[in-house]
Write an enzyme that holds these catalytic residues in place. Structure first.
Site, PDB file in Angstrom:
ATOM      1  N   SER A 145      43.191  30.358  42.886  1.00  0.00           N
ATOM      2  CA  SER A 145      42.658  29.390  41.924  1.00  0.00           C
ATOM      3  C   SER A 145      43.747  28.386  41.571  1.00  0.00           C
ATOM      4  O   SER A 145      44.936  28.717  41.592  1.00  0.00           O
ATOM      5  CB  SER A 145      42.235  30.119  40.646  1.00  0.00           C
ATOM      6  OG  SER A 145      41.926  29.191  39.627  1.00  0.00           O
ATOM      7  N   TYR A 158      44.352  35.899  33.886  1.00  0.00           N
ATOM      8  CA  TYR A 158      43.587  35.687  35.124  1.00  0.00           C
ATOM      9  C   TYR A 158      44.410  34.802  36.056  1.00  0.00           C
ATOM     10  O   TYR A 158      44.576  35.091  37.245  1.00  0.00           O
ATOM     11  CB  TYR A 158      42.250  35.028  34.770  1.00  0.00           C
ATOM     12  CG  TYR A 158      41.554  34.324  35.911  1.00  0.00           C
ATOM     13  CD1 TYR A 158      40.759  35.034  36.803  1.00  0.00           C
ATOM     14  CD2 TYR A 158      41.677  32.933  36.089  1.00  0.00           C
ATOM     15  CE1 TYR A 158      40.109  34.379  37.841  1.00  0.00           C
ATOM     16  CE2 TYR A 158      41.034  32.283  37.115  1.00  0.00           C
ATOM     17  CZ  TYR A 158      40.253  33.006  37.989  1.00  0.00           C
ATOM     18  OH  TYR A 158      39.618  32.367  39.019  1.00  0.00           O
TER      19      TYR A 158
HETATM   20  P1  NAP Z   1      30.259  33.538  40.805  1.00  0.00           P
HETATM   21  O1  NAP Z   1      29.472  32.345  41.159  1.00  0.00           O
HETATM   22  O2  NAP Z   1      30.104  34.100  39.445  1.00  0.00           O
HETATM   23  O3  NAP Z   1      29.933  34.673  41.891  1.00  0.00           O
HETATM   24  C1  NAP Z   1      30.514  35.893  41.818  1.00  0.00           C
HETATM   25  C2  NAP Z   1      29.998  36.774  42.958  1.00  0.00           C
HETATM   26  O4  NAP Z   1      30.787  37.944  42.974  1.00  0.00           O
HETATM   27  C3  NAP Z   1      28.577  37.232  42.804  1.00  0.00           C
HETATM   28  O5  NAP Z   1      27.984  37.311  44.081  1.00  0.00           O
HETATM   29  C4  NAP Z   1      28.706  38.614  42.165  1.00  0.00           C
HETATM   30  O6  NAP Z   1      27.532  39.360  42.469  1.00  0.00           O
HETATM   31  C5  NAP Z   1      29.970  39.100  42.866  1.00  0.00           C
HETATM   32  N1  NAP Z   1      30.822  40.065  42.167  1.00  0.00           N
HETATM   33  C6  NAP Z   1      31.286  39.984  40.900  1.00  0.00           C
HETATM   34  N2  NAP Z   1      32.087  41.033  40.633  1.00  0.00           N
HETATM   35  C7  NAP Z   1      32.147  41.776  41.765  1.00  0.00           C
HETATM   36  C8  NAP Z   1      32.811  42.984  42.104  1.00  0.00           C
HETATM   37  N3  NAP Z   1      33.581  43.641  41.240  1.00  0.00           N
HETATM   38  N4  NAP Z   1      32.656  43.465  43.358  1.00  0.00           N
HETATM   39  C9  NAP Z   1      31.888  42.821  44.253  1.00  0.00           C
HETATM   40  N5  NAP Z   1      31.222  41.683  43.979  1.00  0.00           N
HETATM   41  C10 NAP Z   1      31.350  41.169  42.741  1.00  0.00           C
HETATM   42  O7  NAP Z   1      31.832  33.297  40.988  1.00  0.00           O
HETATM   43  P2  NAP Z   1      32.631  32.126  41.749  1.00  0.00           P
HETATM   44  O8  NAP Z   1      32.904  31.046  40.791  1.00  0.00           O
HETATM   45  O9  NAP Z   1      31.951  31.813  43.018  1.00  0.00           O
HETATM   46  O10 NAP Z   1      34.033  32.854  42.009  1.00  0.00           O
HETATM   47  C11 NAP Z   1      34.390  33.333  43.286  1.00  0.00           C
HETATM   48  C12 NAP Z   1      35.898  33.296  43.436  1.00  0.00           C
HETATM   49  O11 NAP Z   1      36.358  31.962  43.248  1.00  0.00           O
HETATM   50  C13 NAP Z   1      36.676  34.153  42.452  1.00  0.00           C
HETATM   51  O12 NAP Z   1      37.766  34.733  43.118  1.00  0.00           O
HETATM   52  C14 NAP Z   1      37.188  33.160  41.426  1.00  0.00           C
HETATM   53  O13 NAP Z   1      38.369  33.593  40.794  1.00  0.00           O
HETATM   54  C15 NAP Z   1      37.450  31.981  42.334  1.00  0.00           C
HETATM   55  N6  NAP Z   1      37.530  30.702  41.639  1.00  0.00           N
HETATM   56  C16 NAP Z   1      36.444  30.173  41.029  1.00  0.00           C
HETATM   57  C17 NAP Z   1      36.557  28.937  40.392  1.00  0.00           C
HETATM   58  C18 NAP Z   1      35.403  28.277  39.724  1.00  0.00           C
HETATM   59  O14 NAP Z   1      35.626  27.266  39.020  1.00  0.00           O
HETATM   60  N7  NAP Z   1      34.173  28.756  39.887  1.00  0.00           N
HETATM   61  C19 NAP Z   1      37.793  28.274  40.377  1.00  0.00           C
HETATM   62  C20 NAP Z   1      38.884  28.854  41.005  1.00  0.00           C
HETATM   63  C21 NAP Z   1      38.736  30.068  41.648  1.00  0.00           C
HETATM   64  P3  NAP Z   1      27.110  40.705  41.651  1.00  0.00           P
HETATM   65  O15 NAP Z   1      26.916  40.289  40.233  1.00  0.00           O
HETATM   66  O16 NAP Z   1      25.844  41.180  42.330  1.00  0.00           O
HETATM   67  O17 NAP Z   1      28.243  41.643  41.829  1.00  0.00           O
END
Ligand code: NAP
Length: 253
Positions: A145, A158
């Site tokens: 991130s 985080y």
């Molecule tokens: P998201 O849209 O909330 O999606 C999260 C996904 O992870 C869902 O499919 C969820 O499904 C699954 N999940 C959650 N906890 C889990 C666990 N313990 N084991 C297995 N699956 C799990 O999140 P996102 O924003 O795409 O984030 C994905 C990655 O991008 C993360 O590493 C986050 O730190 C990184 N990131 C995000 C942002 C941002 O702005 N969105 C910025 C920088 C980095 P279930 O609920 O069915 O488990």
């Protein structure tokens, strides 16, 4: 999406936490480029729904429940992938948690443990299981991130776990060379469920947009394109690197 290539034809990819958001976008991109993709998350209905969406696009996909903290789930993820597809070329470690907005000095020990466990340790444990099955020319991509470069208030601990992934990328790139490349993508802010506490507030969203040079938040497709590049042979001479995909938002350790 019409003009994308087929860099992953004949390849097999696992993307963790991939039933929505960035993980789903990555699975979709790798699948559209020809990979057989193995998607997973904690909840069966989410897995079923995501599998259906990918299948409807003609993608070869297998979906499994895998809570990354569950050792048996991790084992089954690898076992089922090898049983069905016979090999493994790409692993994207995308799972993360951010259970608290407390300052680091106020963060409870149980929360510190959870952050370390989901955001760093489980990726290491998964890769320990994966390593014996990886092909020559295989590729690992971590999802860090922008918060790893400058841990902001409310995302501080985080952010620190995401900083750890930058080091993990360097260390594993050395350990897994020359057969496997290890790289990392550091997304900026993307309006997903995970970031909804930031991106649904109009004022906050505008302030995040203003911090970018491109005047917008990222999309899941922006992140997927970067992961696909690093995972593909186009990046055959790139390992141990972190690609920041944050619209020009300042990023310096
Ligand atoms: P998201 O849209 O909330 O999606 C999260 C996904 O992870 C869902 O499919 C969820 O499904 C699954 N999940 C959650 N906890 C889990 C666990 N313990 N084991 C297995 N699956 C799990 O999140 P996102 O924003 O795409 O984030 C994905 C990655 O991008 C993360 O590493 C986050 O730190 C990184 N990131 C995000 C942002 C941002 O702005 N969105 C910025 C920088 C980095 P279930 O609920 O069915 O488990």
């Amino acid at each position: 999406m019409e003009k994308i290539g087929k860099r992953f034809q004949g390849k097999v990819a696992i993307v963790t936490a991939s039933t929505q958001g960035i993980g789903f976008g990555i699975a979709e991109r790798l699948g559209l480029e020809g990979a057989a993709v193995v998607i997973s998350s904690r909840r069966q209905p989410n897995v079923d729904e995501a599998v259906e969406k990918l299948k409807n696009q003609g993608i070869e996909v297998m979906g499994l429940v895998c809570h990354v903290s569950n050792a048996q789930h991790r084992k089954d993820l690898i076992k089922n992938t090898i049983q069905k597809y016979g090999k493994l070329d790409v692993v994207v470690c995308n799972a993360a948690a951010n259970p608290s907005v407390d300052g680091i000095l106020e963060t409870k020990e149980s929360v510190l443990d959870k952050l370390w466990e989901i955001n760093v340790k489980t990726s290491i444990l998964l890769l320990q299981e994966v390593a014996p099955h990886l092909n020559k020319g295989s590729s690992i991509v971590f999802v860090s991130s922008i918060a790893g470069f400058h841990p902001p208030k409310g995302l501080a601990m985080y952010g620190v776990t995401k900083t750890a992934l930058l080091g993990l990328t360097k260390a594993l790139a050395a350990e897994m060379a020359p057969d496997t490349r290890v790289n990392c993508v550091a997304p900026g802010f993307v309006p997903t469920h995970f970031a909804s506490f930031l991106t649904t507030d109009e004022e906050m969203k505008r302030s995040l947009e203003e911090k970018t040079l491109l005047n917008r938040l990222g999309t899941t497709q922006d992140m997927a394109a970067a992961v696909a590049y690093l995972a593909s042979d186009d990046a055959a001479y790139v390992t141990g690197e972190t690609l920041i995909v944050a619209g020009g938002m300042p990023s310096r350790l």
